[in-house]
Design a protein around this motif. Structure first.
Motif, PDB file in Angstrom:
ATOM      1  N   SER A 202       0.810  -1.227   0.000  1.00 26.34           N
ATOM      2  CA  SER A 202       0.000   0.000   0.000  1.00 26.34           C
ATOM      3  C   SER A 202       0.839   1.271   0.000  1.00 26.34           C
ATOM      4  O   SER A 202       0.629   2.156  -0.820  1.00 26.34           O
ATOM      5  N   CYS A 203       1.797   1.360   0.930  1.00 24.14           N
ATOM      6  CA  CYS A 203       2.547   2.616   1.046  1.00 24.14           C
ATOM      7  C   CYS A 203       4.030   2.494   0.702  1.00 24.14           C
ATOM      8  O   CYS A 203       4.725   3.500   0.627  1.00 24.14           O
TER       9      CYS A 203
ATOM     10  N   TYR B 207      -0.174  -7.689   5.219  1.00 17.33           N
ATOM     11  CA  TYR B 207       0.233  -8.279   3.944  1.00 17.33           C
ATOM     12  C   TYR B 207       1.137  -9.472   4.169  1.00 17.33           C
ATOM     13  O   TYR B 207       1.696  -9.671   5.234  1.00 17.33           O
TER      14      TYR B 207
ATOM     15  N   THR C 270      -1.532  -1.735   7.020  1.00 16.64           N
ATOM     16  CA  THR C 270      -1.936  -2.749   6.046  1.00 16.64           C
ATOM     17  C   THR C 270      -1.344  -4.093   6.446  1.00 16.64           C
ATOM     18  O   THR C 270      -0.159  -4.191   6.767  1.00 16.64           O
TER      19      THR C 270
ATOM     20  N   CYS D  96       0.929   2.378   7.702  1.00 18.00           N
ATOM     21  CA  CYS D  96      -0.469   2.460   7.264  1.00 18.00           C
ATOM     22  C   CYS D  96      -1.347   1.338   7.807  1.00 18.00           C
ATOM     23  O   CYS D  96      -2.526   1.262   7.503  1.00 18.00           O
TER      24      CYS D  96
ATOM     25  N   LYS E 203      -1.452  -7.962  -0.400  1.00 16.72           N
ATOM     26  CA  LYS E 203      -2.300  -7.423   0.647  1.00 16.72           C
ATOM     27  C   LYS E 203      -3.248  -8.506   1.114  1.00 16.72           C
ATOM     28  O   LYS E 203      -3.798  -9.268   0.325  1.00 16.72           O
TER      29      LYS E 203
END
Length: 117
Positions: A12-13, A103, A101, A99, A114
């Motif tokens: 994601s980031c 994963y 997330t 963030c 993810k």
């Protein structure tokens, strides 16, 4: 955690995957100074055991249960290992500290995916 994971990133980031770090500090030594082994052993309450551990690597680390051993754990992004697609493959599950997330990282093919939270 494998060396390849250190190259994986959050899908994601893009934050890098990190492994947990455990830091130990003796509260009997001077603070904010990187101590030499000689200065640590001079303040140790079990110097013979510490020297034996340092020289031979056995038996168990005497600092592990010492009341003066201050342990700080920095969790990193690694959470656990998970079975991969085949019987001989494993995935590393991470939670991004930036963030949040969740994963998986597959070190064999250097890929991240993810996961549903």
């Amino acid at each position: 955690m494998s060396n390849e994971t250190l190259n994986s990133k959050c899908p994601s980031c893009g934050a890098p995957s990190t492994q947990p770090i455990i830091l130990e500090e003796c509260s009997r030594t001077k603070s904010n100074i990187i101590e030499s082994f000689d200065s640590i052993i001079s303040t140790c309450i079990t110097p013979n055991k510490l020297e034996e551990f340092h020289n031979d690597g056995i038996p168990e680390d005497p600092c592990m249960y010492c009341e003066y051993n201050k342990i700080t754990e920095i969790p990193g992004s690694f959470v656990k290992m998970q079975q991969g697609a085949s019987i001989n493959s494993w995935l590393e599950v991470h939670v991004c500290p930036n963030c949040k997330t969740k994963y998986s990282a597959d070190p064999q093919i250097n890929a991240t995916q993810k996961l549903c939270n």
